[in-house]
Design an enzyme around this catalytic site. Structure first.
Site, short mmCIF file in Angstrom:
data_model
loop_
_atom_site.label_atom_id
_atom_site.label_comp_id
_atom_site.label_asym_id
_atom_site.label_seq_id
_atom_site.Cartn_x
_atom_site.Cartn_y
_atom_site.Cartn_z
N TYR A 485 75.31 149.90 -10.47
CA TYR A 485 75.97 151.22 -10.38
C TYR A 485 77.45 151.16 -10.75
CZ TYR A 485 71.87 151.38 -7.34
OH TYR A 485 70.61 151.23 -6.83
N HIS A 486 77.79 150.42 -11.80
CA HIS A 486 79.18 150.28 -12.20
C HIS A 486 79.41 150.66 -13.67
CE1 HIS A 486 79.71 146.95 -8.90
NE2 HIS A 486 79.64 148.16 -8.39
N PRO A 487 78.92 151.80 -14.16
CA PRO A 487 79.21 152.16 -15.55
C PRO A 487 80.70 152.44 -15.74
CG PRO A 487 78.19 154.01 -14.41
CD PRO A 487 78.13 152.84 -13.48
#
Length: 550
Positions: A485-487
């Site tokens: 969850y780190h775009p």
């Protein structure tokens, strides 16, 4: 700039006028809304496509199990089928509420390695070295342990110790020490490498989102207007300058269209997906791609939506011989009730847990100057994060590559703002990325085999001990890995042809417009992205106010 301005007409639509419009009330947007309105001289409007953060599960730390994949709080994005994942598509949760993803994330407070920011500066981004950004990390922070050379105290964002320790987690830390890792209680201090417990963005056992930390103290200010259910449609551009924004009230395609004009700037803080999407819908982006979708090109900026980076995690699951995992508590009705009562009465226990309890930063090769993988260890297991736990006793040892070489992109699916863009992560598309994922899996197995952990483990459930060769492990990683969850990095900061914003986060070639969120990172940070995004909001606020008075 005046504190209030009279409205004016825009066709048949009433027009509001403000000094600054911030689009997106997420990790950076809430910081901007607070800091830009703090002096009382500027009218600030904050637009948020989601609703208010009223869902009670937002404020319970472990509530991400209820808020992720929930359309009421999550955009529920999904990637395109990815060749690097053997054709799988992944869910990409992003917060759709006040606080944005800081309201649904795993609450882990990690800043990244100092070399990340020094590298940004080496790329030509003046003012972004570690020494430059450290004061902004400290400015935000209210560190439970007190302030020092690396930490702040008294800031809006509470950073706290984990309120529950477990035998399994202690054993994992002991196993890391057994393998030569230094034991640490501070991954955000002088040295990142080591193993220990995470700290969390919590306050007295409750989530301290960006909305709680920055927006709640500011919401009563007369010069700050917070508009929820406000879905951005497009920027208004006149003579090469952004002069306002069009949004729909109610968040629906048939909602009432409204216009805000600005005397100062529009600041996009809509995240690594939302910000490039709004730019492209407004005609700012790769010209040929925009024309393919019937969008008139206001400014050809090829880097918009490019350079996308994310941390990919390979989650290995180990069954335990003893019922000492959270699976056992959750699957026992009596113990589940006791968990709830403990939280209600004391604000302690499993409901105060972040997404992971134990962290380790490890170098897979001794010649590396900084760790290249990060462990996230959970005393539970599930088919994927945000879903229910397995029925058996097990824990998860997850590793992610900190500096992926692979680059993805965001493209339009339609000129309709309600149609989600196309998300193409392009995971594990380089040899280094593939090799590092395999080395991370080997590290998980080495830890599982330590004297500290081995007596607790009955078997490797995922991917299974039958997976042995490097090729088999890589194929397993392609089949079981998930986003962490780190775009980031889709509106890259820099001066090259692929850059979108300059070092003051002003969009190249367009006046009156900045981007302030994780999308501006030239390269992804070596760790969780929430704390760095808040820092970006703090630094940008100072720059915006400096330029407004220049």
């Amino acid at each position: 700039m005046g504190k209030r301005h009279a409205g004016e007409s825009h066709g048949n639509t009433a027009v509001e006028v403000a000094d600054f419009v911030v689009v997106g009330a997420g990790s950076a947007g809430c910081v901007l809304a607070n800091r830009l309105s703090q002096n009382g001289r500027h009218k600030v409007v904050l637009l948020e496509a989601g609703g208010r953060d009223l869902n009670p599960w937002i404020h319970v730390p472990v509530g991400y199990f209820k808020t992720m994949h929930n359309p009421g709080t999550d955009w529920c994005y999904r990637t395109e089928p990815d060749p690097g994942l053997n054709g799988r598509s992944l869910d990409w949760p992003r917060g759709k509420t006040l606080g944005g993803s800081s309201s649904i994330n795993g609450l882990l407070y990690i800043r990244g390695h100092r070399s990340d920011y020094d590298h940004w500066r080496q790329l030509g981004n003046v003012g972004w070295s570690f020494e430059d950004v450290l004061p902004y990390f400290k400015k935000s922070e209210d560190q439970e342990r007190g302030g020092d050379d690396f930490h702040g105290s008294g800031g809006p964002l509470s950073v706290s110790n984990i309120r529950i320790h477990r035998e399994l987690c202690d054993r994992f830390i002991d196993g890391g020490v057994e393998l030569g890792l230094p034991r640490t209680d501070d991954f955000n201090g002088a040295k990142q490498e080591g193993v220990g417990y995470f700290q969390l963005t919590t306050r007295n056992g409750r989530r301290c989102s960006s909305a709680v930390a920055f927006l709640n103290p500011a919401r009563r200010r007369a010069n700050l207007e917070i508009v929820t259910k406000a879905h951005a449609q497009r920027l208004l551009i006149e003579d090469g300058r952004v002069v306002g924004i069009v949004y729909r009230r109610g968040g629906r395609a048939d909602g009432e269209e409204k216009v805000i004009r600005v005397r100062g700037e529009v600041v996009l803080a809509s995240g690594a997906i939302g910000s490039p999407h709004i730019l492209m819908l407004s005609g700012i982006g790769p010209g040929a791609h925009l024309r393919d979708h019937g969008i008139a090109v206001s400014h050809n900026l090829p880097g918009v939506g490019q350079n996308m980076q994310d941390h990919l995690q390979t989650r290995m699951v180990f069954k335990t011989k003893k019922p000492i995992t959270l699976n056992d508590q959750v699957n026992n009705p009596v113990r589940k009730v006791m968990m709830g009562l403990e939280y209600i009465l004391r604000r302690t226990g499993p409901l105060t847990m972040g997404a992971s309890q134990v962290c380790a930063f490890v170098r897979t090769r001794p010649e590396l100057v900084a760790p290249d993988i990060q462990f996230h260890v959970q005393p539970l297991s599930a088919d994927k994060p945000g879903e229910g736990t397995h029925r058996f006793s097990a824990f998860t040892s997850s590793t992610c590559q900190l500096r992926p070489e692979s680059r993805g992109e965001i493209l339009l699916n339609s000129p309709d703002p309600t149609v989600y863009p196309k998300l193409i992560p392009n995971y594990m598309s380089t040899e280094l990325d593939c090799r590092t994922q395999v080395e991370g899996m080997k590290w998980s197995r080495k830890l599982a085999a330590t004297q500290a952990l081995a007596p607790l483990i009955s078997e490797e459930h995922l991917p299974g001990s039958h997976v042995q060769s490097d090729d088999e492990m890589l194929d397993a990683a392609r089949n079981i890995s998930q986003t962490i969850y780190h775009p980031t990095s889709t509106c890259k900061m820099g001066d090259g042809d692929d850059a979108v914003v300059d070092a003051r986060l002003r969009v190249h070639g367009i006046g009156g417009l900045r981007v302030v969120d994780a999308s501006i990172m030239p390269t992804i940070v070596s760790g969780n992205t929430n704390a760095p995004t808040i820092m970006i909001g703090e630094k940008a606020s100072d720059m915006i106010l400096e330029d407004a008075t220049a």
